[in-house]
Design a protein around this motif. Sequence first.
Motif, PDB file in Angstrom:
ATOM      1  N   LYS A  20       0.837  -1.202   0.000  1.00 58.25           N
ATOM      2  CA  LYS A  20       0.000   0.000   0.000  1.00 58.25           C
ATOM      3  C   LYS A  20       0.878   1.262   0.000  1.00 58.25           C
ATOM      4  N   HIS A  63     -16.463  -3.193   0.758  1.00 60.86           N
ATOM      5  CA  HIS A  63     -16.364  -2.142   1.785  1.00 60.86           C
ATOM      6  C   HIS A  63     -16.987  -0.809   1.367  1.00 60.86           C
ATOM      7  N   MET A  72     -10.312   5.559   3.658  1.00 65.86           N
ATOM      8  CA  MET A  72      -9.448   4.450   3.261  1.00 65.86           C
ATOM      9  C   MET A  72      -9.137   4.523   1.766  1.00 65.86           C
ATOM     10  N   ARG A  96      -1.784 -14.533   3.470  1.00 65.13           N
ATOM     11  CA  ARG A  96      -2.494 -13.841   4.556  1.00 65.13           C
ATOM     12  C   ARG A  96      -1.782 -14.061   5.891  1.00 65.13           C
ATOM     13  N   THR A 102      -5.484  -8.109  10.190  1.00 65.14           N
ATOM     14  CA  THR A 102      -5.831  -6.832   9.561  1.00 65.14           C
ATOM     15  C   THR A 102      -5.381  -5.644  10.412  1.00 65.14           C
ATOM     16  N   ARG A 113       2.661  -6.948   8.936  1.00 63.19           N
ATOM     17  CA  ARG A 113       1.962  -5.906   9.702  1.00 63.19           C
ATOM     18  C   ARG A 113       2.439  -5.870  11.160  1.00 63.19           C
ATOM     19  N   LEU A 120      -4.621   0.509  12.167  1.00 65.99           N
ATOM     20  CA  LEU A 120      -5.449  -0.247  11.214  1.00 65.99           C
ATOM     21  C   LEU A 120      -5.429   0.372   9.810  1.00 65.99           C
ATOM     22  N   ASN A 123      -1.814  -0.239   7.436  1.00 69.90           N
ATOM     23  CA  ASN A 123      -1.337  -1.608   7.675  1.00 69.90           C
ATOM     24  C   ASN A 123      -0.492  -2.171   6.545  1.00 69.90           C
TER      25      ASN A 123
HETATM   26  P1  GDP Z   1      -7.809  -6.994   5.009  1.00 67.59           P
HETATM   27  O1  GDP Z   1      -8.410  -7.939   4.028  1.00 67.59           O
HETATM   28  O2  GDP Z   1      -7.035  -7.697   6.096  1.00 67.59           O
HETATM   29  O3  GDP Z   1      -6.960  -5.916   4.372  1.00 67.59           O
HETATM   30  O4  GDP Z   1      -8.998  -6.245   5.790  1.00 67.59           O
HETATM   31  P2  GDP Z   1     -10.444  -5.790   5.284  1.00 67.59           P
HETATM   32  O5  GDP Z   1     -10.767  -6.367   3.942  1.00 67.59           O
HETATM   33  O6  GDP Z   1     -11.402  -6.049   6.387  1.00 67.59           O
HETATM   34  O7  GDP Z   1     -10.303  -4.201   5.157  1.00 67.59           O
HETATM   35  C1  GDP Z   1      -9.595  -3.616   4.089  1.00 67.59           C
HETATM   36  C2  GDP Z   1      -8.711  -2.518   4.623  1.00 67.59           C
HETATM   37  O8  GDP Z   1      -9.503  -1.437   5.088  1.00 67.59           O
HETATM   38  C3  GDP Z   1      -7.865  -2.938   5.838  1.00 67.59           C
HETATM   39  O9  GDP Z   1      -6.631  -3.510   5.443  1.00 67.59           O
HETATM   40  C4  GDP Z   1      -7.694  -1.658   6.590  1.00 67.59           C
HETATM   41  O10 GDP Z   1      -6.568  -0.923   6.113  1.00 67.59           O
HETATM   42  C5  GDP Z   1      -8.958  -0.892   6.268  1.00 67.59           C
HETATM   43  N1  GDP Z   1      -9.977  -1.036   7.317  1.00 67.59           N
HETATM   44  C6  GDP Z   1     -10.719  -2.140   7.587  1.00 67.59           C
HETATM   45  N2  GDP Z   1     -11.585  -1.904   8.585  1.00 67.59           N
HETATM   46  C7  GDP Z   1     -11.377  -0.620   8.976  1.00 67.59           C
HETATM   47  C8  GDP Z   1     -11.961   0.213   9.987  1.00 67.59           C
HETATM   48  O11 GDP Z   1     -12.851  -0.176  10.728  1.00 67.59           O
HETATM   49  N3  GDP Z   1     -11.469   1.489  10.069  1.00 67.59           N
HETATM   50  C9  GDP Z   1     -10.466   1.930   9.248  1.00 67.59           C
HETATM   51  N4  GDP Z   1     -10.038   3.180   9.378  1.00 67.59           N
HETATM   52  N5  GDP Z   1      -9.909   1.174   8.293  1.00 67.59           N
HETATM   53  C10 GDP Z   1     -10.350  -0.087   8.160  1.00 67.59           C
END
Ligand code: GDP
Length: 160
Positions: A20, A63, A72, A96, A102, A113, A120, A123
């Motif tokens: 990222k 998302h 984000m 993963r 995450t 990470r 968060l 990451n």
């Molecule tokens: P990943 O698959 O482990 O990357 O996680 P997710 O698919 O759940 O979320 C995508 C990305 O969005 C994450 O890597 C975080 O950087 C961000 N993210 C996820 N949930 C949150 C949240 O509740 N708040 C914020 N600020 N960022 C989030």
Amino acid sequence: LNQSIQKLSMSEERTFIAVKPDGVQRGLVSNIIGRFEQRGYKLVGIKLVQASQELLAQHYAEHVGKPFYPKMADFMASGPIVAMCWEGKNVVKQGRVMLGATNPAESAPGTIRGDFGIDLGRNVCHGSDSVESATREIGLWFKPEELVNWESNSAKWIYE
Ligand code: GDP
Ligand code: MG
């Protein structure tokens, strides 16, 4: 097309891994590539991408609409991303594991990470969460001709 992205042999599963914008800015690209390389996975696609909001909305379709999405997506569009496709046995799941949880606060030391992240929303890296997601994401970020089929000379020293 899907068959050319996800080949049939189990040892040739493919995943989408991205560094990222925070990881690129912090000079972590070579470290992250090195971890996958040293583990024994095979790099089959790599490029530097300035992601558009359109691409990000497709990539993070699950998302879009969530409260954290706009910030984000702006962050993900704020600088270059290193988009990669890595191949190998169980690489989706193992990728993963190598990324860590995450939330870096919950990521084990030794993971990307867990070694490099605190918050968060910073990451450092992305990895596909399933073979289906991997197929979709690879198709989104790469044109078929940007993925290179090549035979690794060290495969026999990595796989028994
Ligand atoms: P990943 O698959 O482990 O990357 O996680 P997710 O698919 O759940 O979320 C995508 C990305 O969005 C994450 O890597 C975080 O950087 C961000 N993210 C996820 N949930 C949150 C949240 O509740 N708040 C914020 N600020 N960022 C989030
Ligand atoms: Mg995800």
